[in-house]
Design a protein around this motif. Structure first.
Motif, PDB file in Angstrom:
ATOM      1  N   UNK A  88      26.363  38.650  44.189  1.00 58.60           N
ATOM      2  CA  UNK A  88      25.848  37.952  45.372  1.00 58.60           C
ATOM      3  C   UNK A  88      26.354  38.653  46.627  1.00 58.60           C
ATOM      4  N   UNK A  89      25.637  38.431  47.696  1.00 57.10           N
ATOM      5  CA  UNK A  89      26.051  38.864  49.033  1.00 57.10           C
ATOM      6  C   UNK A  89      25.974  37.615  49.898  1.00 57.10           C
ATOM      7  N   UNK A  90      27.102  37.208  50.467  1.00 57.78           N
ATOM      8  CA  UNK A  90      27.145  35.986  51.265  1.00 57.78           C
ATOM      9  C   UNK A  90      27.684  36.261  52.660  1.00 57.78           C
ATOM     10  N   UNK A  91      27.188  35.467  53.594  1.00 57.39           N
ATOM     11  CA  UNK A  91      27.677  35.491  54.976  1.00 57.39           C
ATOM     12  C   UNK A  91      27.664  36.879  55.606  1.00 57.39           C
ATOM     13  N   UNK A  92      26.654  37.677  55.294  1.00 58.55           N
ATOM     14  CA  UNK A  92      26.556  39.006  55.900  1.00 58.55           C
ATOM     15  C   UNK A  92      26.139  38.870  57.365  1.00 58.55           C
ATOM     16  N   UNK A  93      26.883  39.563  58.211  1.00 62.10           N
ATOM     17  CA  UNK A  93      26.607  39.558  59.649  1.00 62.10           C
ATOM     18  C   UNK A  93      26.666  40.988  60.151  1.00 62.10           C
ATOM     19  N   UNK A  94      25.621  41.393  60.877  1.00 64.88           N
ATOM     20  CA  UNK A  94      25.559  42.729  61.449  1.00 64.88           C
ATOM     21  C   UNK A  94      25.786  42.618  62.947  1.00 64.88           C
ATOM     22  N   UNK A  95      26.765  43.353  63.447  1.00 63.99           N
ATOM     23  CA  UNK A  95      27.186  43.195  64.838  1.00 63.99           C
ATOM     24  C   UNK A  95      26.773  44.361  65.734  1.00 63.99           C
ATOM     25  N   UNK A  96      26.526  45.532  65.139  1.00 64.43           N
ATOM     26  CA  UNK A  96      26.118  46.706  65.921  1.00 64.43           C
ATOM     27  C   UNK A  96      25.362  47.660  65.016  1.00 64.43           C
ATOM     28  N   UNK A 132      29.833  45.184  60.633  1.00 66.10           N
ATOM     29  CA  UNK A 132      29.384  44.333  59.530  1.00 66.10           C
ATOM     30  C   UNK A 132      30.556  43.539  58.979  1.00 66.10           C
ATOM     31  N   UNK A 133      30.282  42.299  58.615  1.00 63.72           N
ATOM     32  CA  UNK A 133      31.205  41.497  57.807  1.00 63.72           C
ATOM     33  C   UNK A 133      30.378  40.842  56.704  1.00 63.72           C
ATOM     34  N   UNK A 134      30.976  40.689  55.528  1.00 61.52           N
ATOM     35  CA  UNK A 134      30.262  40.059  54.413  1.00 61.52           C
ATOM     36  C   UNK A 134      31.242  39.710  53.301  1.00 61.52           C
ATOM     37  N   UNK A 135      30.838  38.767  52.459  1.00 63.73           N
ATOM     38  CA  UNK A 135      31.534  38.476  51.216  1.00 63.73           C
ATOM     39  C   UNK A 135      30.661  38.997  50.087  1.00 63.73           C
ATOM     40  N   UNK A 136      31.268  39.809  49.223  1.00 65.05           N
ATOM     41  CA  UNK A 136      30.535  40.474  48.154  1.00 65.05           C
ATOM     42  C   UNK A 136      31.044  40.004  46.800  1.00 65.05           C
ATOM     43  N   UNK A 137      30.177  39.390  46.018  1.00 60.58           N
ATOM     44  CA  UNK A 137      30.537  38.939  44.679  1.00 60.58           C
ATOM     45  C   UNK A 137      30.161  40.049  43.710  1.00 60.58           C
ATOM     46  N   UNK A 138      31.092  40.345  42.778  1.00 60.87           N
ATOM     47  CA  UNK A 138      30.848  41.404  41.811  1.00 60.87           C
ATOM     48  C   UNK A 138      31.126  40.924  40.396  1.00 60.87           C
ATOM     49  N   UNK A 139      30.520  41.634  39.460  1.00 62.99           N
ATOM     50  CA  UNK A 139      30.743  41.397  38.046  1.00 62.99           C
ATOM     51  C   UNK A 139      31.037  42.745  37.396  1.00 62.99           C
ATOM     52  N   UNK A 140      32.113  42.829  36.651  1.00 63.63           N
ATOM     53  CA  UNK A 140      32.518  44.075  36.014  1.00 63.63           C
ATOM     54  C   UNK A 140      32.003  44.088  34.579  1.00 63.63           C
ATOM     55  N   UNK A 141      31.323  45.184  34.215  1.00 64.40           N
ATOM     56  CA  UNK A 141      30.845  45.339  32.834  1.00 64.40           C
ATOM     57  C   UNK A 141      31.131  46.734  32.376  1.00 64.40           C
TER      58      UNK A 141
END
Length: 141
Positions: A88-96, A132-141
Motif C-alpha cells: 500500500x501507499x498511504x498519505x502521499x503528499x507532494x510538496x515540490x 514528498x512524504x508517504x507511508x509505504x507498506x511492503x511485503x517481503x517474499x
C-alpha cells in the motif's frame, strides 16, 4: 558513501532503467536508510513527462523511496535474496516538483514490522526542501 550502485544491485533486484537509487549514504539494516538519486535530463520518462517542462513523476519518486527502504529491509541476513513488494501507499503528499539537475535525498525509516509485512515512513527532499512524504507498506517474499 556506504553503498554504490553495484552494491545496491546486490541487495535489491531492480536494474536500469528502473533502478532509481544511485547511492546509499547511511543505513541501519532492518531499520532505516538514506539514499540519493541524481536526476538528469537523460531520464527516459522526461521525454513524455513533460516535453516542455520535465518533471519526475510522483509515482517514480515514491518508487525511489521504496527502493531505499528495500535496501534497508533486505540487508538483513534473513531477507537476503528476497524481494520487497508494495502492499500500500498511504498519505502521499507532494510538496515540490523534482526536475533535471535535482539531487533527490530519500529517507525511509521502517516504523513497523510483523513477519513479512512492514511499513516505512518515507521523506524525499531537494536542497533541504520537502518534495514528498508517504507511508509505504511492503511485503517481503
Amino acid at each position: 558513501m556506504l553503498l554504490n550502485t553495484k552494491q545496491i544491485m546486490e541487495i535489491i533486484p531492480h536494474r536500469h532503467p528502473f533502478l532509481l537509487v544511485d547511492t546509499i549514504e547511511s543505513m541501519i539494516p532492518g531499520k532505516s536508510a538514506v539514499g540519493y538519486k541524481c536526476v538528469t535530463y537523460d531520464e527516459p520518462f522526461f521525454s513524455g513527462h513533460f516535453p516542455d517542462e520535465p518533471v519526475m513523476p510522483g509515482v517514480l519518486q515514491i518508487e525511489a523511496c521504496a527502493q531505499v527502504g528495500a535496501v534497508a529491509i533486505l540487508s538483513l541476513e534473513e531477507n537476503r535474496g528476497k524481494t520487497a513488494y508494495f502492499g500500500a501507499i498511504n498519505n502521499a503528499r507532494f510538496k515540490r516538483k523534482v526536475v533535471p539537475g535535482d539531487r533527490l535525498r530519500m529517507e525511509c525509516e521502517i516504523i513497523k514490522q510483523k513477519g513479512p509485512l512492514g511499513i516505512g515512513k518515507a521523506v524525499a527532499t531537494v536542497d533541504g526542501e520537502t518534495a514528498l512524504t508517504a507511508e509505504l507498506t511492503f511485503m517481503i517474499q
